[in-house]
Design a protein around this motif. Structure first.
Motif, mmCIF file in Angstrom:
data_model
loop_
_atom_site.group_PDB
_atom_site.id
_atom_site.type_symbol
_atom_site.label_atom_id
_atom_site.label_comp_id
_atom_site.label_asym_id
_atom_site.label_seq_id
_atom_site.Cartn_x
_atom_site.Cartn_y
_atom_site.Cartn_z
ATOM 1 N N LEU A 69 5.902 9.668 0.827
ATOM 2 C CA LEU A 69 5.138 8.495 0.410
ATOM 3 C C LEU A 69 5.974 7.263 0.709
ATOM 4 N N ARG A 70 5.397 6.323 1.454
ATOM 5 C CA ARG A 70 6.103 5.092 1.800
ATOM 6 C C ARG A 70 5.341 3.902 1.234
ATOM 7 N N LEU A 71 6.076 2.945 0.652
ATOM 8 C CA LEU A 71 5.482 1.722 0.149
ATOM 9 C C LEU A 71 5.601 0.664 1.238
ATOM 10 N N VAL A 72 4.466 0.199 1.747
ATOM 11 C CA VAL A 72 4.449 -0.754 2.853
ATOM 12 C C VAL A 72 3.964 -2.112 2.342
ATOM 13 N N PRO A 73 4.797 -3.157 2.426
ATOM 14 C CA PRO A 73 4.330 -4.499 2.043
ATOM 15 C C PRO A 73 3.152 -4.910 2.907
ATOM 16 N N VAL A 74 2.161 -5.544 2.318
ATOM 17 C CA VAL A 74 0.945 -5.910 3.042
ATOM 18 C C VAL A 74 1.253 -6.824 4.222
ATOM 19 N N GLU A 75 2.235 -7.714 4.052
ATOM 20 C CA GLU A 75 2.534 -8.647 5.141
ATOM 21 C C GLU A 75 3.080 -7.945 6.377
ATOM 22 N N GLN A 76 3.528 -6.685 6.253
ATOM 23 C CA GLN A 76 4.038 -5.948 7.407
ATOM 24 C C GLN A 76 2.941 -5.186 8.146
ATOM 25 N N VAL A 118 0.863 -1.181 0.000
ATOM 26 C CA VAL A 118 0.000 0.000 0.000
ATOM 27 C C VAL A 118 0.902 1.235 0.000
ATOM 28 N N HIS A 119 0.386 2.318 -0.586
ATOM 29 C CA HIS A 119 1.117 3.577 -0.682
ATOM 30 C C HIS A 119 0.636 4.473 0.458
ATOM 31 N N GLY A 152 8.017 -2.491 10.489
ATOM 32 C CA GLY A 152 9.046 -2.655 9.483
ATOM 33 C C GLY A 152 9.943 -3.843 9.757
ATOM 34 N N GLU A 153 10.879 -4.064 8.856
ATOM 35 C CA GLU A 153 11.799 -5.189 9.021
ATOM 36 C C GLU A 153 12.654 -5.056 10.268
ATOM 37 N N ASP A 154 12.822 -3.810 10.745
ATOM 38 C CA ASP A 154 13.585 -3.594 11.978
ATOM 39 C C ASP A 154 12.739 -3.805 13.221
ATOM 40 N N GLY A 155 11.447 -4.139 13.024
ATOM 41 C CA GLY A 155 10.559 -4.387 14.153
ATOM 42 C C GLY A 155 9.911 -3.150 14.726
ATOM 43 N N LYS A 156 10.284 -1.961 14.227
ATOM 44 C CA LYS A 156 9.724 -0.725 14.759
ATOM 45 C C LYS A 156 8.345 -0.459 14.160
ATOM 46 N N PRO A 157 7.360 -0.119 15.016
ATOM 47 C CA PRO A 157 6.023 0.176 14.486
ATOM 48 C C PRO A 157 5.970 1.531 13.807
ATOM 49 N N GLY A 158 5.086 1.650 12.830
ATOM 50 C CA GLY A 158 4.866 2.915 12.151
ATOM 51 C C GLY A 158 3.414 3.012 11.735
#
Length: 261
Positions: A162-169, A154-155, A186-192
């Motif tokens: 603008l950040r592209l976020v994979p749905v699985e995240q 999702v954009h 994110g891959e670093d485990g930090k919520p956003g």
């Protein structure tokens, strides 16, 4: 084609994506003059009739008049490039050799290859092929496709970024007035978190039902993100998430999803 600079129209209902494509075009095709940026198919047709650009970059999925429908009106009067998150229609058109397409998020290499083809076609100055029948077929496919392709990302807007976020995240989605709030890890485990303009009800059909569930009229949760669920006395419940402080409500209508707890 004479020596004047080629002109283009860019149509996309997402302002950040539209502006990003214009910036990419400016870098990869400096002599191209983008004479119009529009939000939907109706505006695309109006601006095309007024300005007669050589190339039209049309987002396939726009509210009201779609990019395909706008292309059908424009027809042979411009070189057409579809910009889409779903490639099944555009690939069919591209394989016919009459149309071109870009997949979101637009990649520089793909854009550059498209520009090479467009330059060659503009330089050749040959009559454009008749795509009327092909566009009509694609419009019908678009109308009949009741189930959009599953979302891969999702954009998300975060201020002017603008950040592209994979749905699985994604951990959960929540309706927020005119927007949908997307919360991810994110891959670093930090919520956003950030906002998208697509209504929650429109996203539901594009999410994998084996991983995402609606638990409230305003909340959809990634089942893999759930730590535990606590029942309340009034036939509701609350979802606790892994690594997040937010607690999500489960309304009575969706309590059956957690009957076995």
């Amino acid at each position: 084609m004479n020596n004047r600079c080629p002109t283009a129209l860019v149509a996309d209902d997402e302002p950040l994506l539209r502006k990003a494509l214009v910036r990419m075009l400016a870098a990869a095709w400096p002599e191209l003059n983008v004479v119009a940026q529009v939000r939907n198919g109706r505006e695309a047709v109006e601006q095309f009739e007024a300005l007669k650009p050589d190339v039209c970059f049309l987002d396939v999925h726009m509210p009201g008049l779609s990019g395909m429908e706008a292309a059908r009106v424009i027809g042979r009067r411009a070189h057409l490039v579809f910009v889409t998150a779903y490639d099944q229609y555009a690939v069919q058109a591209f394989e016919q050799g009459a149309l071109d397409y870009l997949i979101k998020p637009v990649e520089v290499e793909r854009l550059e290859a498209t520009i090479v083809r467009l330059r060659e076609r503009l330089l050749a100055a040959k009559p454009l092929p008749d795509t009327t029948a092909l566009l009509s077929l694609l419009v019908e496919h678009l109308r009949k496709d009741a189930v959009p392709a599953p979302l891969r990302w999702v954009h998300v807007s975060i201020g002017s970024t603008l950040r592209l976020v994979p749905v699985e995240q994604i951990d959960f989605l929540r309706s927020d007035e005119k927007y949908t709030l997307v919360a991810w890890r994110g891959e670093d485990g930090k919520p956003g978190e950030g906002l998208i303009r697509t209504p929650l009800k429109d996203l539901l059909g594009q999410l994998d039902a084996s991983h995402f569930a609606q638990v409230h009229r305003a909340v959809v949760v990634n089942l893999r993100a759930i730590s535990h669920v606590t029942r309340s006395l009034n036939e509701t419940a609350h979802i606790h998430l892994k690594g997040r402080v937010e607690i999500l409500p489960v309304s009575r209508s969706y309590l059956h999803l957690f009957r076995q707890m």
